[in-house]
Design a protein around this motif. Sequence first.
Motif, PDB file in Angstrom:
ATOM      1  N   GLN A   1       0.835  -1.208   0.000  1.00  0.00           N
ATOM      2  CA  GLN A   1       0.000   0.000   0.000  1.00  0.00           C
ATOM      3  C   GLN A   1       0.873   1.263   0.000  1.00  0.00           C
ATOM      4  O   GLN A   1       1.861   1.357   0.732  1.00  0.00           O
ATOM      5  CB  GLN A   1      -0.904   0.004   1.234  1.00  0.00           C
ATOM      6  N   LYS A   2       0.492   2.227  -0.823  1.00  0.00           N
ATOM      7  CA  LYS A   2       1.165   3.533  -0.861  1.00  0.00           C
ATOM      8  C   LYS A   2       0.469   4.477   0.117  1.00  0.00           C
ATOM      9  O   LYS A   2      -0.744   4.654   0.061  1.00  0.00           O
ATOM     10  CB  LYS A   2       1.089   4.079  -2.293  1.00  0.00           C
ATOM     11  N   VAL A   3       1.249   5.116   1.035  1.00  0.00           N
ATOM     12  CA  VAL A   3       0.676   5.985   2.076  1.00  0.00           C
ATOM     13  C   VAL A   3       1.433   7.322   2.078  1.00  0.00           C
ATOM     14  O   VAL A   3       2.668   7.347   2.179  1.00  0.00           O
ATOM     15  CB  VAL A   3       0.784   5.321   3.472  1.00  0.00           C
ATOM     16  N   GLU A   4       0.678   8.434   1.983  1.00  0.00           N
ATOM     17  CA  GLU A   4       1.283   9.769   2.064  1.00  0.00           C
ATOM     18  C   GLU A   4       1.182  10.285   3.496  1.00  0.00           C
ATOM     19  O   GLU A   4       0.133  10.192   4.126  1.00  0.00           O
ATOM     20  CB  GLU A   4       0.587  10.730   1.096  1.00  0.00           C
ATOM     21  N   LEU A   5       2.259  10.890   4.014  1.00  0.00           N
ATOM     22  CA  LEU A   5       2.321  11.313   5.419  1.00  0.00           C
ATOM     23  C   LEU A   5       2.008  12.803   5.602  1.00  0.00           C
ATOM     24  O   LEU A   5       2.713  13.511   6.311  1.00  0.00           O
ATOM     25  CB  LEU A   5       3.706  11.015   5.991  1.00  0.00           C
ATOM     26  N   LYS A   6       0.995  13.287   4.989  1.00  0.00           N
ATOM     27  CA  LYS A   6       0.625  14.697   5.162  1.00  0.00           C
ATOM     28  C   LYS A   6      -0.159  14.855   6.458  1.00  0.00           C
ATOM     29  O   LYS A   6      -1.187  14.216   6.655  1.00  0.00           O
ATOM     30  CB  LYS A   6      -0.214  15.174   3.972  1.00  0.00           C
ATOM     31  N   ASN A   7       0.363  15.739   7.336  1.00  0.00           N
ATOM     32  CA  ASN A   7      -0.328  16.101   8.580  1.00  0.00           C
ATOM     33  C   ASN A   7      -0.641  14.890   9.459  1.00  0.00           C
ATOM     34  O   ASN A   7      -1.714  14.805  10.044  1.00  0.00           O
ATOM     35  CB  ASN A   7      -1.628  16.862   8.267  1.00  0.00           C
ATOM     36  N   ARG A   8       0.284  13.944   9.554  1.00  0.00           N
ATOM     37  CA  ARG A   8       0.062  12.774  10.408  1.00  0.00           C
ATOM     38  C   ARG A   8       0.912  12.897  11.673  1.00  0.00           C
ATOM     39  O   ARG A   8       1.975  13.523  11.689  1.00  0.00           O
ATOM     40  CB  ARG A   8       0.393  11.483   9.662  1.00  0.00           C
ATOM     41  N   VAL A   9       0.432  12.232  12.708  1.00  0.00           N
ATOM     42  CA  VAL A   9       1.078  12.361  14.019  1.00  0.00           C
ATOM     43  C   VAL A   9       2.461  11.722  14.043  1.00  0.00           C
ATOM     44  O   VAL A   9       3.268  12.016  14.927  1.00  0.00           O
ATOM     45  CB  VAL A   9       0.206  11.717  15.129  1.00  0.00           C
ATOM     46  N   CYS A  10       2.735  10.828  13.116  1.00  0.00           N
ATOM     47  CA  CYS A  10       4.025  10.135  13.124  1.00  0.00           C
ATOM     48  C   CYS A  10       5.147  10.970  12.521  1.00  0.00           C
ATOM     49  O   CYS A  10       6.310  10.569  12.563  1.00  0.00           O
ATOM     50  CB  CYS A  10       3.911   8.800  12.402  1.00  0.00           C
ATOM     51  N   ILE A  11       4.813  12.134  11.951  1.00  0.00           N
ATOM     52  CA  ILE A  11       5.846  12.983  11.365  1.00  0.00           C
ATOM     53  C   ILE A  11       6.760  13.494  12.475  1.00  0.00           C
ATOM     54  O   ILE A  11       6.305  13.924  13.534  1.00  0.00           O
ATOM     55  CB  ILE A  11       5.216  14.161  10.591  1.00  0.00           C
ATOM     56  N   GLY A  12       8.080  13.428  12.203  1.00  0.00           N
ATOM     57  CA  GLY A  12       9.063  13.853  13.203  1.00  0.00           C
ATOM     58  C   GLY A  12       9.522  12.727  14.104  1.00  0.00           C
ATOM     59  O   GLY A  12      10.413  12.917  14.937  1.00  0.00           O
ATOM     60  N   LYS A  13       8.921  11.549  13.964  1.00  0.00           N
ATOM     61  CA  LYS A  13       9.333  10.380  14.751  1.00  0.00           C
ATOM     62  C   LYS A  13      10.114   9.410  13.854  1.00  0.00           C
ATOM     63  O   LYS A  13       9.962   9.423  12.630  1.00  0.00           O
ATOM     64  CB  LYS A  13       8.113   9.652  15.330  1.00  0.00           C
ATOM     65  N   SER A  14      10.922   8.601  14.499  1.00  0.00           N
ATOM     66  CA  SER A  14      11.616   7.559  13.731  1.00  0.00           C
ATOM     67  C   SER A  14      10.622   6.462  13.358  1.00  0.00           C
ATOM     68  O   SER A  14       9.512   6.399  13.912  1.00  0.00           O
ATOM     69  CB  SER A  14      12.761   6.963  14.550  1.00  0.00           C
TER      70      SER A  14
END
Length: 744
Positions: free
Chosen positions: A677-690
């Motif tokens: 599955q292709k997933v875009e990380l726009k405005n997600r809580v996991c941004i900035g985490k490893s």
Amino acid sequence: MPQFLAATTVHLPDLISDLGLILITAAIAVLLFRMLKQPLVLGYLVAGFLAGSEFDFFPTVKDVNSVKVWAEIGVIFLLFSLGLEFSFKKLMKVGGTASITAFTQIIAMVTIGFFVGQLMGWNKMNSIFLGVILSISSTTIILKTFDELGVKSQKFAGNVIGSLIVQDIIAILMMVLLSTIAVSQQFSGMELVFSVLKLLFFLTIWFVVGIFFIPTLLKKAKHLLTDEMLLIISLALCLLMVIFAAGVGFSPALGAFIMGSIIAETTQAEHIEHLVKPVKDLFGAVFFVSVGMLINPETLVEYAFPVAVLTLVVIFGQSLSSTIGALLSGQPLKQSIQTGMSLSQIGEFSFIIATLGTTLKVTSDFLYPIVVAVSAVTTFTTPFMVKFAAPFSGYVEKKLPRKWVKRIQLYSANTEEIKSISNWQIVLRSYLTQVVIHSIIIVAVILLSSNFILPLVQGSRFGNATAALITLIILSPFLWALSLRRVAVKEVSILMEEKKHQGPIIMLVIFRIVLTLFYVGFVLNTFFSSGVAFIAFLLAIGAYILFPKRLHAVYNKIESHFLSNFNDREIRKENKRQNTLSPWDGHMAEFEIAKESNLAGKTLEELTIREQFGINIASIRRGEVLINIPIRTERLFPGDEISVIGTDDQVKEFKIFLDKNEIDVPEQMEKADIILQKVELKNRVCIGKSIRESQIREKTHGIIVGIERNGKRILNPESHLVLEDSDILWIAGEKKKIAEFLKV
């Protein structure tokens, strides 16, 4: 349009439609019986009844004769598979315990069956066949029951399986004897003796020649053989032996059994058994269905009383006689009762023997359906007999006088001392084996030479001399071994130290030399007149004396090749043998660590198996590596085969422990739909985490296999990589879990 359809209709042979009907009916019946947790053999019998002519509410088999041919093929492959499971080594290993149990049961049940038949007013031939039919327990039903109940690793199960091996051999012998009696219609002692000698002669020849050539053939061609080729070769060898057996007047089933037992001595026996199993299951199903087709409800109603009587005779007669046999062999009371109650049924061999009587037209029509009915009832009762054997043995032990129980225990403990063999027994057994085997080989070569070699050269000037020379050259190593080869050297040396034993030992040697000279004279007399034979005899003896070392070398080469083939499989499995620890109730059992086991990867010290269950791990087999007496830091791995030593109760508890530690794969996981599955990380809580901190792996039950960042692609990124806004992730995982992740 109808005319067009009529013109293009193809007539389907009855054989194909009948086979389709049989298999469809069998499939439905066995599915129902599997759901009801009943033996599949009963399902086949019911399917046969439904497909037979006696049941009017179901499509009926049209060509019964063709089905009988299929059924006969089924018997052949059933016996071939039994032979593959048998092996002559197993017969040697079962020893006195199984032999005494089997002989006691068979003698008792043949006698009881015969007299019960006479009391019911049946003629002698029906009564004889009835006695033999009731005396043979079902290997197939017992093994399936043991698997279903999980008792195959218990000590009594080994005694039962050993007894079944002996029974199968005796059943084959009794089929030959019954055929002789049926043909002569009388109890002729000389004819029976001749039949037994003829059987032993051909069994020895087939076994010796088969072991000499077949394992070598399979070993040499191993790198060339695919599974398909190995299956075809195995079935071809089976049918070849069937042709040989039928050609000399024996049952085709005997030939199939013999070839199976020869192949059972090869290193590829397990693989061949695995390949043959689907073929055996197919034709075996047709055989059992054909048995069910002969069930006539009217006959069963008419003979309901004999069916009930014979069912009770089988259940109680076989249980009691087998228990007595096991006790006589030195088994403890509990194991003897478990052995007896496990053997309380009749099955496939009973059908085969009943079929023999019908084929030879010496038994009445009512015998076959009665046997089928008794087998069906006793098949149904077998699991209950095995299950309740242990508590019943405890009840019997409490009720028996204490003095009797102690005597049984003492007798069981002392059996090992009775099994000691004297030097004279070893010497006589070795000499007898030497004489019998080599005599059979020599006679067989002479007969083959006179029937095949002599006719080819008889027309030439020195035809007879050529045939005699060829025969003597072939026989020379065996003639040397018969007369001069030393056997039981150690025991003979001990006996020769005392004067009273020297005379008998010398007489045995002289007897072997005289017998050899007789065979040499017999060969020459077969090809020459008496005068010429005498001169040739003297020349043969001279040549025989001049080249002893060369004959010795040739014979040793032949013997070494035979023993290598005969022992090859045994050597590879030497350390996997199951041993008993008499007079204690301990024995060795084998288990496999499942691939999904929680125990995998742990050390023996961590598992505390000895502390929990009181058992010891004797060895661990890991592929071709064997670890004997493993140390406490040794780890268990998936697929390890472990041998443990303990009592029945300890082994049983350990098996439960192994089963509990197998990881159950959730049904939803088995059916999970894995996607990329292709997933875009726009405005997600996991941004900035490893990647590790984001816990995407845990939430999706998947892994991040790639990241697209600023037009660049990172394949299999490290877990410490920090996720950034606008990253595009490629996640491999469960479709349902990924969908839930995207909603957050």
